[in-house]
Design a protein around this motif. Sequence first.
Motif, PDB file in Angstrom:
ATOM      1  N   SER A   1      -1.835  -7.235  -2.226  1.00  0.00           N
ATOM      2  CA  SER A   1      -1.243  -7.379  -3.556  1.00  0.00           C
ATOM      3  C   SER A   1      -2.070  -8.305  -4.444  1.00  0.00           C
ATOM      4  O   SER A   1      -1.952  -8.252  -5.664  1.00  0.00           O
ATOM      5  N   CYS A   2      -2.907  -9.150  -3.825  1.00  0.00           N
ATOM      6  CA  CYS A   2      -3.770 -10.016  -4.641  1.00  0.00           C
ATOM      7  C   CYS A   2      -5.211  -9.531  -4.693  1.00  0.00           C
ATOM      8  O   CYS A   2      -5.933  -9.833  -5.631  1.00  0.00           O
ATOM      9  N   HIS A   3      -5.632  -8.842  -3.632  1.00  0.00           N
ATOM     10  CA  HIS A   3      -7.012  -8.341  -3.636  1.00  0.00           C
ATOM     11  C   HIS A   3      -7.066  -7.027  -2.879  1.00  0.00           C
ATOM     12  O   HIS A   3      -6.099  -6.644  -2.235  1.00  0.00           O
ATOM     13  N   PHE A   4      -8.196  -6.372  -2.959  1.00  0.00           N
ATOM     14  CA  PHE A   4      -8.384  -5.128  -2.235  1.00  0.00           C
ATOM     15  C   PHE A   4      -8.067  -5.361  -0.754  1.00  0.00           C
ATOM     16  O   PHE A   4      -8.478  -6.370  -0.178  1.00  0.00           O
TER      17      PHE A   4
ATOM     18  N   ASP B   1      -7.410 -21.164  -2.404  1.00  0.00           N
ATOM     19  CA  ASP B   1      -6.066 -20.876  -2.903  1.00  0.00           C
ATOM     20  C   ASP B   1      -5.030 -20.790  -1.784  1.00  0.00           C
ATOM     21  O   ASP B   1      -5.354 -20.527  -0.635  1.00  0.00           O
ATOM     22  N   GLU B   2      -3.789 -21.004  -2.179  1.00  0.00           N
ATOM     23  CA  GLU B   2      -2.670 -20.898  -1.260  1.00  0.00           C
ATOM     24  C   GLU B   2      -2.359 -19.413  -1.009  1.00  0.00           C
ATOM     25  O   GLU B   2      -2.090 -18.669  -1.953  1.00  0.00           O
TER      26      GLU B   2
ATOM     27  N   HIS C   1      -5.742  -9.711 -11.838  1.00  0.00           N
ATOM     28  CA  HIS C   1      -5.848 -11.019 -11.196  1.00  0.00           C
ATOM     29  C   HIS C   1      -7.134 -11.697 -11.670  1.00  0.00           C
ATOM     30  O   HIS C   1      -8.211 -11.094 -11.612  1.00  0.00           O
TER      31      HIS C   1
ATOM     32  N   LYS D   1      -8.030  -7.583  -9.214  1.00  0.00           N
ATOM     33  CA  LYS D   1      -7.062  -6.569  -8.787  1.00  0.00           C
ATOM     34  C   LYS D   1      -5.998  -6.335  -9.869  1.00  0.00           C
ATOM     35  O   LYS D   1      -5.515  -7.277 -10.490  1.00  0.00           O
TER      36      LYS D   1
ATOM     37  N   LYS E   1       9.182 -14.855  -2.220  1.00  0.00           N
ATOM     38  CA  LYS E   1       7.795 -14.857  -1.752  1.00  0.00           C
ATOM     39  C   LYS E   1       6.827 -15.157  -2.885  1.00  0.00           C
ATOM     40  O   LYS E   1       5.938 -15.993  -2.757  1.00  0.00           O
ATOM     41  N   TRP E   2       7.043 -14.507  -4.024  1.00  0.00           N
ATOM     42  CA  TRP E   2       6.087 -14.679  -5.112  1.00  0.00           C
ATOM     43  C   TRP E   2       6.229 -16.018  -5.810  1.00  0.00           C
ATOM     44  O   TRP E   2       5.239 -16.583  -6.272  1.00  0.00           O
TER      45      TRP E   2
ATOM     46  N   ARG F   1       7.042 -18.669  -4.153  1.00  0.00           N
ATOM     47  CA  ARG F   1       6.400 -19.564  -3.198  1.00  0.00           C
ATOM     48  C   ARG F   1       4.882 -19.543  -3.382  1.00  0.00           C
ATOM     49  O   ARG F   1       4.229 -20.575  -3.497  1.00  0.00           O
ATOM     50  N   ARG F   2       4.333 -18.340  -3.428  1.00  0.00           N
ATOM     51  CA  ARG F   2       2.882 -18.220  -3.475  1.00  0.00           C
ATOM     52  C   ARG F   2       2.315 -18.603  -4.854  1.00  0.00           C
ATOM     53  O   ARG F   2       1.369 -19.367  -4.963  1.00  0.00           O
TER      54      ARG F   2
ATOM     55  N   LYS G   1       2.574 -22.377  -6.134  1.00  0.00           N
ATOM     56  CA  LYS G   1       1.550 -23.250  -5.563  1.00  0.00           C
ATOM     57  C   LYS G   1       0.211 -23.000  -6.233  1.00  0.00           C
ATOM     58  O   LYS G   1      -0.550 -23.919  -6.486  1.00  0.00           O
ATOM     59  N   TRP G   2      -0.090 -21.746  -6.493  1.00  0.00           N
ATOM     60  CA  TRP G   2      -1.375 -21.397  -7.114  1.00  0.00           C
ATOM     61  C   TRP G   2      -1.461 -21.968  -8.526  1.00  0.00           C
ATOM     62  O   TRP G   2      -2.487 -22.479  -8.944  1.00  0.00           O
TER      63      TRP G   2
ATOM     64  N   ASN H   1     -14.386  -6.666  -5.275  1.00  0.00           N
ATOM     65  CA  ASN H   1     -13.416  -5.712  -5.838  1.00  0.00           C
ATOM     66  C   ASN H   1     -13.892  -4.293  -5.511  1.00  0.00           C
ATOM     67  O   ASN H   1     -14.243  -3.522  -6.393  1.00  0.00           O
TER      68      ASN H   1
ATOM     69  N   ALA I   1      -0.585 -18.462   2.146  1.00  0.00           N
ATOM     70  CA  ALA I   1       0.164 -18.422   3.399  1.00  0.00           C
ATOM     71  C   ALA I   1       1.223 -17.317   3.375  1.00  0.00           C
ATOM     72  O   ALA I   1       1.823 -17.041   2.340  1.00  0.00           O
TER      73      ALA I   1
ATOM     74  N   LYS J   1      13.949 -11.149  -1.472  1.00  0.00           N
ATOM     75  CA  LYS J   1      12.884 -11.541  -0.558  1.00  0.00           C
ATOM     76  C   LYS J   1      11.542 -11.621  -1.306  1.00  0.00           C
ATOM     77  O   LYS J   1      10.759 -12.552  -1.112  1.00  0.00           O
ATOM     78  N   LYS J   2      11.304 -10.621  -2.130  1.00  0.00           N
ATOM     79  CA  LYS J   2      10.038 -10.589  -2.880  1.00  0.00           C
ATOM     80  C   LYS J   2      10.002 -11.676  -3.953  1.00  0.00           C
ATOM     81  O   LYS J   2       8.955 -12.286  -4.185  1.00  0.00           O
TER      82      LYS J   2
END
Lengths: 207, 146
Positions: free
Chosen positions: A85-88, A113-114, B90, B95, B117-118, B120-121, B124-125, A185, A116, B113-114
């Motif tokens: 979802s963030c990269h290929f 980057d985070e 991104h 992406k 998750k997002w 959380r991620r 932080k970013w 990419n 986890a 849930k999603k």
Amino acid sequence: MKKRTLLALVLVAVLSAPFVQPTPVFASDDEQPGFFARFFGSDDDDEESEEEERREHEEHEEEEEGRSVGMLPVKTGVYSDECGSCHFAFQADLLPERSWKTLLGDLHNHFGDEAAVDEAHLKEITEYLLTNAGDHSQSPRVGRMMSSIGDATPIKITDIPYFKKEHRKIKASTVERASIHSLSNCSACHTTAPEGKFGEHGIKIPQ
Amino acid sequence: MSKQFFVALLLFALGPVSLSFGFTPKSPLVESFQKGLATKAKKADPGFTGFSADRGKAFYSLKHGDHKKKPETRSCETCHTSDPMNSSKHIITGKKIKPLSPLVYRKRFTKVKKIKKWFRRNCKWTLKRSCTAQEQGDFIEYIYSL
């Protein structure tokens, strides 16, 4: 239309035919071979291109024999969901097992980057990537890629010598285009990348 | 021409218009998630009276600096553009990102849930810390107000 005009048009069309060749897709105008080069062939890296031709021929034969040349297609699942979802969603066989282990061991600092993921997902992703890592692949292309690495443990696919060699002709200015953005990419240029096919045929470099 | 036909024609023409103005209802699951956030927000700040779309909007474009890696200054807009109705890219990987707004992309902000998750991620970013309950609730309020 007069007969004479028609005749002249046909003549022009016939004479210009050899000049109008279907041009393969190049990165940009400046990467197209010059006008004369089209007829006489480019004179740089002759040896290399011979080697490349031989290799491409080999790959073609391998494909004909039904052996898999490309990488493993990425199925929809936890890996493609969480990482893709963030990269290929890079194919598992693009890196050896030891590289994936290193990479997954520090997702809190994923290239700064985070990134986890929760424990259950991490377990599934790890299992998927390690089982299908490059050092377990039967594909000849993956084999060439893995042997180019030697004993190193790259965590960037773009650091792999085979990858670098294959992309050496791509100019920095091409990569910097908004439509491409980064050498990582993959699918920006490799239209069939998600299916694990990185062959010449699927390449279309966007403007 | 019959009157009925005319009305039908009018409805047909206005259909898409009314749809584009239509609001997206929150699913009961999202509602109850937000209720939970409200309880937490109240605990953190007894003066808390409810989530606000306006505060959410301000939070969306608020810039957070001092990141070690480029871009050094980040906000939600860095990857999602100034309008959550837009699709985007991104900033680091290039992406494609689908629009944040459930009005444009129906699946957005429908699964708790999603959402978790997002937050959380991406918190932080962007902020180098987790988002507070109030920030999260305001954000959802803003997204659903569009």
